[in-house]
Design a protein around this motif. Structure first.
Motif, mmCIF file in Angstrom:
data_model
loop_
_atom_site.group_PDB
_atom_site.id
_atom_site.type_symbol
_atom_site.label_atom_id
_atom_site.label_comp_id
_atom_site.label_asym_id
_atom_site.label_seq_id
_atom_site.Cartn_x
_atom_site.Cartn_y
_atom_site.Cartn_z
ATOM 1 N N ALA A 166 -0.309 2.917 -4.797
ATOM 2 C CA ALA A 166 -0.321 4.374 -4.917
ATOM 3 C C ALA A 166 -0.539 5.047 -3.559
ATOM 4 O O ALA A 166 -1.339 4.588 -2.737
ATOM 5 N N ILE A 167 0.180 6.130 -3.329
ATOM 6 C CA ILE A 167 0.018 6.941 -2.122
ATOM 7 C C ILE A 167 -0.513 8.312 -2.534
ATOM 8 O O ILE A 167 -0.660 8.613 -3.732
ATOM 9 N N PHE B 7 -0.117 6.620 -13.751
ATOM 10 C CA PHE B 7 -0.444 5.233 -13.433
ATOM 11 C C PHE B 7 -1.149 5.082 -12.081
ATOM 12 O O PHE B 7 -1.606 3.992 -11.748
ATOM 13 N N HIS B 8 -1.306 6.162 -11.325
ATOM 14 C CA HIS B 8 -1.774 6.013 -9.940
ATOM 15 C C HIS B 8 -3.202 5.466 -9.845
ATOM 16 O O HIS B 8 -3.558 4.831 -8.848
ATOM 17 N N HIS C 180 9.325 -0.585 -11.363
ATOM 18 C CA HIS C 180 8.055 0.147 -11.446
ATOM 19 C C HIS C 180 6.877 -0.823 -11.323
ATOM 20 O O HIS C 180 6.909 -1.915 -11.905
ATOM 21 N N PRO C 181 5.842 -0.455 -10.574
ATOM 22 C CA PRO C 181 4.673 -1.335 -10.422
ATOM 23 C C PRO C 181 4.032 -1.739 -11.749
ATOM 24 O O PRO C 181 3.524 -2.859 -11.878
ATOM 25 N N TYR C 182 4.081 -0.849 -12.748
ATOM 26 C CA TYR C 182 3.504 -1.178 -14.055
ATOM 27 C C TYR C 182 4.329 -2.261 -14.742
ATOM 28 O O TYR C 182 3.770 -3.216 -15.297
ATOM 29 N N THR C 183 5.646 -2.130 -14.711
ATOM 30 C CA THR C 183 6.516 -3.158 -15.290
ATOM 31 C C THR C 183 6.298 -4.496 -14.586
ATOM 32 O O THR C 183 6.223 -5.550 -15.235
ATOM 33 N N HIS D 105 7.463 7.364 -7.262
ATOM 34 C CA HIS D 105 7.762 7.939 -5.954
ATOM 35 C C HIS D 105 8.149 6.864 -4.937
ATOM 36 O O HIS D 105 8.775 7.181 -3.919
ATOM 37 N N LEU D 106 7.764 5.620 -5.178
ATOM 38 C CA LEU D 106 7.990 4.560 -4.205
ATOM 39 C C LEU D 106 9.359 3.918 -4.331
ATOM 40 O O LEU D 106 9.757 3.126 -3.481
ATOM 41 N N VAL D 107 10.070 4.245 -5.400
ATOM 42 C CA VAL D 107 11.396 3.635 -5.623
ATOM 43 C C VAL D 107 12.473 4.591 -5.116
ATOM 44 O O VAL D 107 12.516 5.738 -5.542
#
Length: 325
Positions: A300-301, A293-294, A253-256, A323-325
């Motif tokens: 983010a898309i 988180f977007h 995840h981008p946040y992680t 959504h990106l994973v």
């Protein structure tokens, strides 16, 4: 510590909402703060589940909810096969011996007028587990296990350092011989050298007394040292969850990824590219639509703005809401 052991605690779709009128222009119009929003996780017996997130993410609310120290809006907390929110007062009182809380600031939980020997042993007296004559010996034994000297027993809380007070807090928790402990930021107020001592004490006690922990912290380096399983929380929702190795070695995840990029590396020859997040954490009373988180995510898309991603299993026991994973 096994991730597939016998489940001790099962948190299902936990929700804790607060009504907050401070943002309203109208008297009867209330904003709802979703402090904890549909959180689920399982902690196996003998495991340490590390719950990580920034301030205001809902970590402490989850900690208090799993011990029924606060009411919940919805969901279930299953301890040893029984929902603690469906138990009677007498059943819950009996269970209190089995699960305990270690606070961030032990000084605030200690009565300044009570000697620490009495503070550590008072739960034994309240539950009728030991007589007054037996309690002193039991207190001395548990103090020794927690690294406190016998002469400390008659001293008052203000006579101790922060690290010693946290040892007192841990002694109060384990004297009841529980099998489950919630530790809420137990080392955040301590110096780094003292933090290591307290973390090692938690690990030693877990091995000696077969304890299970929910360990709450904003510090990933602390969680990496103690946890066998990790959940990353953002605005009341879990963004990523998996084993320690899965989350720290392969963050999805981008946040992680952003949180891990900020953790200092002790080797000066190793450079880590820092991921800088945009803006501040949104107001929990008015969270963003779609993925929470977007608004801060570098990747983010359009879909992220409209549809909230589900927490999905991307590999065995590794879950990600993106959504990106």
């Amino acid at each position: 510590m096994s991730l597939t052991g016998e489940p001790l605690l099962d948190v299902k779709n936990l929700k804790k909402y607060y009504k907050d009128s401070s943002f309203s222009l109208f008297k009867n119009d209330h904003s709802v703060v979703k402090a904890v929003d549909d959180v689920s996780f399982t902690i196996a017996k003998g495991e340490t589940f590390g719950l990580v997130g920034e301030s205001g993410s809902g970590k402490s609310t989850i900690g208090r909810s799993v011990l029924r120290l606060t009411d919940i809006t919805d969901g279930a907390v299953i301890y040893k096969g029984k929902n603690i929110y469906q138990q009677s007062k007498s059943e819950l009182r009996e269970n209190r011996k089995n699960f305990q809380f270690v606070f961030q600031d032990p000084f605030s939980s200690l009565n300044p007028r009570i000697r620490i020997g009495d503070a550590i042993g008072e739960a034994l007296l309240d539950h009728g587990i030991a007589s007054k004559s037996e309690i002193r010996q039991k207190v001395l034994e548990i103090m020794d296990v927690c690294g406190l000297a016998p002469y400390h027993i008659d001293r008052f809380p203000h006579e101790f350092s922060g690290g010693q007070r946290q040892r007192i807090g841990i002694a109060r928790a384990i004297i009841m011989e529980p099998d489950f402990i919630v530790a809420d930021e137990p080392v955040s107020a301590l110096d780094v050298s003292i933090q290591a001592q307290i973390i090692n004490l938690f690990i030693d006690l877990q091995e000696k007394k077969h304890l299970t922990y929910l360990f709450i912290s904003h510090d990933l380096s602390v969680v990496e040292h103690i946890a066998s399983k990790v959940g990353v929380l953002y605005l009341g929702s879990i963004m990523e969850m998996g084993s320690r190795n899965q989350v720290f070695d392969n963050p999805l995840h981008p946040y992680t990824q952003a949180l891990l990029s900020a953790v200092p590396i002790p080797d000066p020859t190793i450079k880590r590219q820092r991921i800088l997040l945009k803006g501040d954490i949104p107001n929990p009373a008015t969270p963003p639509s779609g993925c929470k988180f977007h608004t801060r995510c570098p990747w983010a898309i359009e879909k992220c703005k409209e549809i909230a991603p589900e927490l999905k299993e991307t590999e065995p026991n590794h879950f990600v809401a993106c959504h990106l994973v």
